[in-house]
Every structure is written in C-alpha cells, then in structure tokens.
Design an enzyme around this catalytic site. Structure first.
Site: not given
Ligand SMILES: Cc1ncc(COP(=O)(O)O)c(C=O)c1O
Length: 396
Positions: A321-323
C-alpha cells in the site's frame, strides 16, 4: 483445490503476481491430535485465530469438538460448518441480541462474563434459562506472554466473590476462566493463574464445575522458542488437581495460536529492493499485521531452485500500500543476493495472519493453494526434513 508438493513448487509453477496463501491441513491435523490426545482435559479451538471453514473441518476431523466463539458471526459460521460442534461464547462483553440468537437459534449454553451486568444480560436474553454453563473470567497477569490480554477483560480479586456467588445461583454449571496472554513463554503463567483461581474459590466458597485455562499456548517463531507443550500441560494438570473443586469438575483450554499457526504461510514477490529494504506484495493490511504492528518476526525463506550461497542478512519489508505504516521492521533473515522478482515464503501465518487480511488500497488476494511439505517451524514435527532444515526452528 489443486495440491502442490512444496512452496518452491508453487512459486515455480504459478509465478504468482499476487500473494498466495499456502495451507497445510496435515500440520493443523497433527496439532489438533496432539491437543486431543495429550491435553489432560478438553480443548476448545479459539476460532478468532483463523476462522477458515477448511481449517474448522480439519480440526473437527482430528478430534476437536468444542469451539470458542467470540461474536455472533463466529457462532453462525461454526454452526453452519460443523452442525454437531459444541459452541462456547467466551467473549465477556456481548450484545444482548447475540446472546439471544446464540441460545435460542444455535443451542449455545456456555457463556463467559466478568460483571454482574453481563450476568443479568445473559439471563434476560435467555429468558432466565436454567441450563446455562457460565464461566466467570478472572483477570490474571500476562507477564510471561508476548501479547498482553491483562487489561481489557477479567474481574478483579476484590469483586470476584460477589460475582462468583451470583453466577453460582444462576448457573447449572459454574466455570472459572482466564487468559494468560498470547504466546505464553513459560508454563509458570498457568501455575500462577491457577493460584489466583484457588484464592477466588476459597474466598467465595462456591462449588466450581469447570476450570478453563484459556488460550496462550505458544507456537515457535524466530527468537521465541518455548518449552515443550507437555511442560505446560503438566503444570496445568498439577494445578488443577490441587484445586478445591468438585470431584467431577472438568478442565478446559482454548488454544487458538497453537492449533492454527502451522496451518498456513504466504508466498510474496519482491517488487523492489532498496538496500536492506524489500518492497513485497503483502503487508500490514494483509497477512502481516503482527509483523507491522507489534514487530513480530516470522520465519522467511527464499524460494529459488538453486539455493543461494550468499550470506544471510537482515532485511525489513515494505508492504504494497501507499502507507508508510505498511512497514515490517524485522529483521527478516534472507540471502544477501535477494532481488526484485524473487519469491519469499513467510511462515507461521496460520494464527492471526491470514485472518487479518483486508482489501485496503486495492491490495488483497484470495489465492489459496494446498501444499504437502512441512511448515517452516513446528512444535509437533519430528524429525525436520533436510530440505527445510536451514530455516526450521526446532526445539532441542
Ligand atoms: C477468550 C479467548 N480464548 C482464547 C483465545 C486464543 O488465544 P491464543 O491464540 O493465544 O491461544 C483468545 C485470544 O484472544 C481469547 O480472547
């Protein structure tokens, strides 16, 4: 479901672009038989650890007939999957509607509680039933465990007498239960908790029919190699035998992790390498919640036909994810030449791994493949097959 011989075989044959969950029913069956045969009482499987219907059926076929459920969804799931199983609703704070449905629709008779309010709620929801098995949950220390369960649930010593006496009045069978925290690294955790049970029984002077020592039985992970489970069973049996309880009292336990950890692992692909950081396609919002949020280290193995000769090096992982929080510190020990395109097996994810997967950010995977090889570590296997010896952590 198509069966493969090994994790390496799956990576080679499928070259999967998304993570693949590998299941090992034979490992879960072995764990279940171990508990069914060696625990000196009854073993309830704690469904929250991994609610996969395939796993539930495997455990049932291997002698686990009782199930610890914590929500109405788990009650419905087990009732549908295993219609003859006995369900025990062991969450001490339940919705009244959930208790009513469990009792009236699914035949649940066993409930846990840790307050007078919950006792009254159970009685209301069951229309003052007279066939209840009610287990009062005591608060006990989690000092020997890797994950504490000491703050949320459990009645305090000062309030135990009143609750035990009131529950005794209402119950057909009175139980006392506790949870020493997950991944208990010493049998002492149970001996100490049983001493707390003794004090509570003496203080309340009630007849107790069930002692439920809960979950907490360990599995084996890098840096966490517990004593043999027999040592836990011995300590529990000694404590149980010395309690002032009725002759016919039953001993129960509720293992989640110990019955399911070896059941599954995940194959991930390395999408990028940045120094000692590997960007992989599963992570904190997938099967690696514990690796990200509590720094749990899982065993890993590089899946290549020709084994790498490179030195083992500690890597951290980033999930897909982009997290920024999608980060697993590790260290995860892999050969130093690992690179993008390589497949890695991450082991021991059967408990609280596969069950925690979300679809956050569009990254999820339903792919499940059955394999016949040994899990990457085991409390039950002997001997460990040569091919996996390098990565297997074994008790001495
Ligand atoms: C009431 C209860 N029983 C059993 C378990 C299973 O614990 P473990 O997986 O540590 O064996 C849990 C886990 O949270 C629990 O809350």
């Amino acid at each position: 479901m198509h069966k493969h011989h090994s994790a390496l075989g799956v990576a080679t044959a499928l070259k999967p672009a998304a993570p693949v969950t590998l299941i090992r029913p034979q490992a879960a069956a072995r764990a279940a038989r171990f508990f069914a045969e060696k625990f000196p009482g009854r073993s309830l499987y704690a469904v929250k650890a991994n609610p996969s219907p395939d796993l539930l059926r495997t455990l049932w076929d291997s002698g686990i007939t009782h199930y610890d459920v914590a929500s109405i969804a788990e009650v419905r799931l087990v009732a549908e999957t295993l219609p003859d199983a006995k369900l025990c609703f062991m969450h001490p704070v339940k919705a009244e509607e959930a208790i009513a449905e469990a009792y009236h629709t699914h035949g649940v008779r066993t409930f846990s509680l840790d307050t007078i309010d919950e006792l009254e709620k159970i009685l209301r929801a069951t229309c003052d039933a007279t066939d209840l098995e009610l287990c009062v949950r005591l608060r006990v220390s989690s000092e020997h465990s890797e994950l504490s369960l000491a703050s949320k649930f459990g009645v305090e010593l000062g309030e135990t007498r009143e609750l035990l006496m009131a529950t005794r009045q209402a119950a057909d069978a009175l139980g006392i239960c506790f949870h020493v925290g997950s991944q208990a690294m010493s049998p002492q955790a149970y001996s100490d908790a049983i001493e707390r049970v003794r004090a509570a029984i003496v203080d309340a002077a009630v007849t107790v029919d069930i002692i439920d020592v809960g979950g907490g039985f360990p599995s084996v992970y890098p840096g966490m190699e517990p004593p043999a489970l027999e040592a836990y069973f011995d300590a529990i049996y000694r404590g149980f035998e010395s309690l002032p309880i009725s002759y016919s009292a039953e001993l129960w336990c509720e293992p989640g992790r110990a019955l399911s950890a070896e059941y599954s692992s995940v194959i991930v692909r390395v999408e990028r390498r940045r120094g000692r950081e590997l960007y992989i396609n599963d992570g904190a919002y997938g099967a690696l919640f514990d690796a990200a949020h509590i720094g749990w280290r899982f065993p890993v193995a590089l899946l290549r036909h020709d084994e790498s000769e490179a030195e083992l090096t500690g890597f951290s992982f980033y999930g897909p994810t982009c997290d920024d929080m999608d980060h697993m510190v590790g260290p995860f020990m892999l050969p130093d030449d690992v690179q993008a395109g390589d497949y890695v097996e991450i082991g021991m994810l059967g408990a609280y791994g596969a069950a925690m997967r979300t679809g956050f950010n569009g990254f999820t995977s339903e792919a499940v493949v059955e394999v016949e090889d040994e899990p990457m570590a085991s409390l039950y296997a002997d001997p460990v097959p040569a091919r996996r010896r390098a990565t297997v952590i074994k008790l001495g």
